[in-house]
Design a protein around this motif. Structure first.
Motif, PDB file in Angstrom:
ATOM      1  N   LEU A  40      -0.596  18.872 -12.407  1.00  0.00           N
ATOM      2  CA  LEU A  40      -1.193  17.743 -13.136  1.00  0.00           C
ATOM      3  C   LEU A  40      -2.181  16.947 -12.282  1.00  0.00           C
ATOM      4  CD1 LEU A  40       2.063  16.585 -14.957  1.00  0.00           C
ATOM      5  CD2 LEU A  40       0.055  17.603 -16.038  1.00  0.00           C
ATOM      6  N   GLY A  41      -2.359  17.359 -11.039  1.00  0.00           N
ATOM      7  CA  GLY A  41      -3.358  16.716 -10.172  1.00  0.00           C
ATOM      8  C   GLY A  41      -2.963  15.321  -9.718  1.00  0.00           C
ATOM      9  N   VAL A  42      -1.666  15.063  -9.613  1.00  0.00           N
ATOM     10  CA  VAL A  42      -1.213  13.742  -9.166  1.00  0.00           C
ATOM     11  C   VAL A  42      -1.587  13.554  -7.689  1.00  0.00           C
ATOM     12  CG1 VAL A  42       0.839  12.297  -8.781  1.00  0.00           C
ATOM     13  CG2 VAL A  42       0.700  13.749 -10.822  1.00  0.00           C
ATOM     14  N   ASP A  43      -2.030  12.343  -7.372  1.00  0.00           N
ATOM     15  CA  ASP A  43      -2.410  12.003  -5.997  1.00  0.00           C
ATOM     16  C   ASP A  43      -1.122  11.762  -5.195  1.00  0.00           C
ATOM     17  OD1 ASP A  43      -3.400  10.897  -3.698  1.00  0.00           O
ATOM     18  OD2 ASP A  43      -4.067   9.017  -4.639  1.00  0.00           O
ATOM     19  N   VAL A  44      -0.703  12.756  -4.376  1.00  0.00           N
ATOM     20  CA  VAL A  44       0.547  12.639  -3.610  1.00  0.00           C
ATOM     21  C   VAL A  44       0.216  12.196  -2.189  1.00  0.00           C
ATOM     22  CG1 VAL A  44       2.582  13.842  -2.721  1.00  0.00           C
ATOM     23  CG2 VAL A  44       1.661  14.438  -4.971  1.00  0.00           C
ATOM     24  N   ARG A  45       0.795  11.073  -1.774  1.00  0.00           N
ATOM     25  CA  ARG A  45       0.543  10.598  -0.407  1.00  0.00           C
ATOM     26  C   ARG A  45       1.851  10.608   0.376  1.00  0.00           C
ATOM     27  NH1 ARG A  45      -3.382   5.509  -1.628  1.00  0.00           N
ATOM     28  NH2 ARG A  45      -4.146   6.327  -3.607  1.00  0.00           N
ATOM     29  N   LEU A  46       1.967  11.597   1.254  1.00  0.00           N
ATOM     30  CA  LEU A  46       3.160  11.722   2.090  1.00  0.00           C
ATOM     31  C   LEU A  46       3.049  10.792   3.296  1.00  0.00           C
ATOM     32  CD1 LEU A  46       3.570  15.607   1.961  1.00  0.00           C
ATOM     33  CD2 LEU A  46       4.717  13.903   0.543  1.00  0.00           C
ATOM     34  N   ASN A  47       4.153  10.636   4.022  1.00  0.00           N
ATOM     35  CA  ASN A  47       4.190   9.757   5.202  1.00  0.00           C
ATOM     36  C   ASN A  47       3.658   8.368   4.864  1.00  0.00           C
ATOM     37  OD1 ASN A  47       5.093  11.869   7.069  1.00  0.00           O
ATOM     38  ND2 ASN A  47       3.069  12.742   6.689  1.00  0.00           N
ATOM     39  N   SER A  48       3.949   7.917   3.640  1.00  0.00           N
ATOM     40  CA  SER A  48       3.428   6.623   3.184  1.00  0.00           C
ATOM     41  C   SER A  48       4.582   5.726   2.758  1.00  0.00           C
ATOM     42  CB  SER A  48       2.476   6.817   1.995  1.00  0.00           C
ATOM     43  OG  SER A  48       1.410   7.643   2.349  1.00  0.00           O
ATOM     44  N   TYR A  49       5.122   4.974   3.704  1.00  0.00           N
ATOM     45  CA  TYR A  49       6.184   4.014   3.381  1.00  0.00           C
ATOM     46  C   TYR A  49       5.528   2.810   2.719  1.00  0.00           C
ATOM     47  CZ  TYR A  49      10.161   0.920   3.756  1.00  0.00           C
ATOM     48  OH  TYR A  49      11.184   0.059   3.447  1.00  0.00           O
ATOM     49  N   VAL A  50       5.921   2.518   1.487  1.00  0.00           N
ATOM     50  CA  VAL A  50       5.229   1.502   0.697  1.00  0.00           C
ATOM     51  C   VAL A  50       5.925   0.151   0.776  1.00  0.00           C
ATOM     52  CG1 VAL A  50       4.658   0.844  -1.671  1.00  0.00           C
ATOM     53  CG2 VAL A  50       4.224   3.155  -0.885  1.00  0.00           C
ATOM     54  N   GLU A  51       5.124  -0.887   1.019  1.00  0.00           N
ATOM     55  CA  GLU A  51       5.611  -2.260   0.921  1.00  0.00           C
ATOM     56  C   GLU A  51       4.801  -2.955  -0.168  1.00  0.00           C
ATOM     57  OE1 GLU A  51       7.281  -3.693   4.967  1.00  0.00           O
ATOM     58  OE2 GLU A  51       5.439  -2.610   5.394  1.00  0.00           O
ATOM     59  N   ALA A  52       5.211  -4.192  -0.525  1.00  0.00           N
ATOM     60  CA  ALA A  52       4.587  -4.867  -1.667  1.00  0.00           C
ATOM     61  C   ALA A  52       3.062  -4.927  -1.540  1.00  0.00           C
ATOM     62  CB  ALA A  52       5.180  -6.262  -1.814  1.00  0.00           C
ATOM     63  N   GLU A  53       2.559  -5.211  -0.335  1.00  0.00           N
ATOM     64  CA  GLU A  53       1.095  -5.344  -0.144  1.00  0.00           C
ATOM     65  C   GLU A  53       0.380  -4.033  -0.488  1.00  0.00           C
ATOM     66  OE1 GLU A  53       3.407  -6.333   2.091  1.00  0.00           O
ATOM     67  OE2 GLU A  53       3.159  -8.424   1.493  1.00  0.00           O
ATOM     68  N   ASP A  54       1.019  -2.899  -0.179  1.00  0.00           N
ATOM     69  CA  ASP A  54       0.400  -1.597  -0.488  1.00  0.00           C
ATOM     70  C   ASP A  54       0.284  -1.418  -1.999  1.00  0.00           C
ATOM     71  OD1 ASP A  54       0.484  -0.834   2.291  1.00  0.00           O
ATOM     72  OD2 ASP A  54       2.629  -0.559   2.021  1.00  0.00           O
ATOM     73  N   VAL A  55       1.273  -1.934  -2.734  1.00  0.00           N
ATOM     74  CA  VAL A  55       1.237  -1.832  -4.200  1.00  0.00           C
ATOM     75  C   VAL A  55       0.101  -2.694  -4.742  1.00  0.00           C
ATOM     76  CG1 VAL A  55       2.504  -2.349  -6.327  1.00  0.00           C
ATOM     77  CG2 VAL A  55       3.689  -1.297  -4.385  1.00  0.00           C
ATOM     78  N   PHE A  56      -0.003  -3.939  -4.266  1.00  0.00           N
ATOM     79  CA  PHE A  56      -1.069  -4.829  -4.754  1.00  0.00           C
ATOM     80  C   PHE A  56      -2.440  -4.193  -4.519  1.00  0.00           C
ATOM     81  CE2 PHE A  56       2.032  -8.373  -3.356  1.00  0.00           C
ATOM     82  CZ  PHE A  56       2.724  -8.282  -4.557  1.00  0.00           C
ATOM     83  N   ALA A  57      -2.621  -3.555  -3.379  1.00  0.00           N
ATOM     84  CA  ALA A  57      -3.925  -2.961  -3.028  1.00  0.00           C
ATOM     85  C   ALA A  57      -4.336  -1.872  -4.013  1.00  0.00           C
ATOM     86  CB  ALA A  57      -3.863  -2.392  -1.613  1.00  0.00           C
ATOM     87  N   GLU A  58      -3.365  -1.229  -4.639  1.00  0.00           N
ATOM     88  CA  GLU A  58      -3.663  -0.143  -5.591  1.00  0.00           C
ATOM     89  C   GLU A  58      -4.052  -0.664  -6.973  1.00  0.00           C
ATOM     90  OE1 GLU A  58      -3.711   3.261  -5.009  1.00  0.00           O
ATOM     91  OE2 GLU A  58      -3.469   2.686  -2.897  1.00  0.00           O
ATOM     92  N   LYS A  59      -3.781  -1.945  -7.246  1.00  0.00           N
ATOM     93  CA  LYS A  59      -4.010  -2.552  -8.568  1.00  0.00           C
ATOM     94  C   LYS A  59      -3.475  -1.667  -9.714  1.00  0.00           C
ATOM     95  CE  LYS A  59      -8.211  -5.148  -7.245  1.00  0.00           C
ATOM     96  NZ  LYS A  59      -7.522  -5.810  -6.189  1.00  0.00           N
ATOM     97  N   PRO A  60      -2.208  -1.335  -9.683  1.00  0.00           N
ATOM     98  CA  PRO A  60      -1.668  -0.419 -10.707  1.00  0.00           C
ATOM     99  C   PRO A  60      -1.378  -1.135 -12.032  1.00  0.00           C
ATOM    100  CG  PRO A  60       0.078  -1.108  -9.259  1.00  0.00           C
ATOM    101  CD  PRO A  60      -1.167  -1.786  -8.744  1.00  0.00           C
ATOM    102  N   ASP A  61      -1.325  -0.350 -13.133  1.00  0.00           N
ATOM    103  CA  ASP A  61      -0.887  -0.887 -14.431  1.00  0.00           C
ATOM    104  C   ASP A  61       0.642  -0.859 -14.515  1.00  0.00           C
ATOM    105  OD1 ASP A  61      -3.446  -1.288 -15.472  1.00  0.00           O
ATOM    106  OD2 ASP A  61      -3.628   0.868 -15.861  1.00  0.00           O
TER     107      ASP A  61
END
Ligand code: FAD
Length: 267
Positions: A40-61
């Motif tokens: 499905l062409g999903v953007d997979v980012r390994l070695n990526s421990y996510v914190e709240a700031e990383d989520v805000f930067a993506e501007k997700p729906d």
């Protein structure tokens, strides 16, 4: 759409679940899902421990927190002397000699761990407070798993709980309590391994709640009816937020997939 994964591979706990000979086919579930994600062409980012700031930067729906859990340690004397089933299956603890595996959960993890230890040459005793080892396995799985454990000459001990561990030279004394008679016995072994389920890793979900449109809440009746479960509770919220799987509570693959299916249906 993107998946952020802290480690260097997808699959989560299925990387551990598929470590024993009898359960290696469980990886097929992860294999299929990973292939679908690639397809499905999903953007997979390994070695990526996510914190709240990383989520805000993506501007997700929408944000789906599927961070799973971490081994829950019992509050007992000598808990620092315990090795977790995850440390054994993840390869961080390479054990030899006599090993007592204490299973408070009576599902797959301890059986996988005990089988893996026995296959690698350890002399294993599997102890549970329940009336049967691997009690929560269904009839199809339990017959295969118990046969494998019997063939590996595992000793099985029911009706006993682990109440403390103390050092004895370079060995350990595990004190067990019979849950019906209260009788105490001691077992001197090289290692004591614990399987006590997982505690949700929900820090990021809790951190994101106040910034979400639905404040992290799902309408369960809508979800069960197959409708959009996200209800607006915060007009200034930036995204819809849900958590699924062991990030809610220590459960299994079925629960994780079903949670995700129902929460993500309209995303
Ligand atoms: C040995 C063992 C055997 C098992 N056998 C079975 C079985 O036979 N059948 C069954 O139904 N269940 C089994 N289970 C349980 C099952 O594997 C779990 O319930 C299931 O994997 C939970 O899925 P999950 O997606 O919620 O979490 P997980 O599988 O724990 O995945 C969470 C993922 O999130 C990543 N992550 C965590 N925090 C972050 C972050 N901040 N940023 C980015 N990534 C992050 C983690 O690295 C991990 O890859 C077993 C578990 C174990 C340990």
């Amino acid at each position: 759409m993107g998946i952020f994964e802290a480690s260097d591979r997808l699959g989560g706990q299925l990387n551990l679940a598929s470590k024993s000979v009898t359960r290696k086919q469980v990886w097929g579930i992860a294999d299929w899902l990973i292939n679908e994600v690639v397809h499905l062409g999903v953007d997979v980012r390994l070695n990526s421990y996510v914190e709240a700031e990383d989520v805000f930067a993506e501007k997700p729906d929408a944000v789906i927190v599927a961070t799973g859990g971490w081994p829950e340690m019992p509050d007992m004397k000598g808990k620092d002397l315990l090795t977790t089933s995850w440390e054994v299956l993840g390869g961080e603890a390479r054990l030899t000699g006599e090993v007592l595996v204490f299973d408070e959960v009576v599902d797959h993890p301890a059986a996988v761990c005990a089988e893996q230890l026995a296959t690698s040459g350890c002399s294993v005793t599997l102890v549970t407070p329940d009336r049967a080892v691997a009690h929560d396995l269904g009839p199809t799985n339990s017959s295969v798993v118990l046969k494998a454990l019997a063939e590996q000459k595992l000793k099985l001990e029911c009706f006993h709980e682990l109440i403390s561990v103390e050092p004895k030279g370079n060995r350990k004394v595990a004190t067990l309590r019979h849950v019906l008679t209260d009788e105490r016995t001691e077992s001197v072994v090289d290692h004591v391994v614990i399987e006590n389920g997982t505690r949700p890793m929900d820090d990021i979900y809790l951190a994101l709640k106040e910034y979400s449109r639905n404040q992290g809440q799902l309408d369960h009746e809508a979800m069960i009816a197959g409708q959009n479960p996200f209800v607006e509770k915060n007009k200034s919220g930036q995204f819809n937020l849900a958590r699924v799987g062991d990030a809610i509570s220590s459960r299994n693959i079925h629960a994780a997939i079903y949670d995700a299916l129902r929460a993500c249906k309209d995303i």
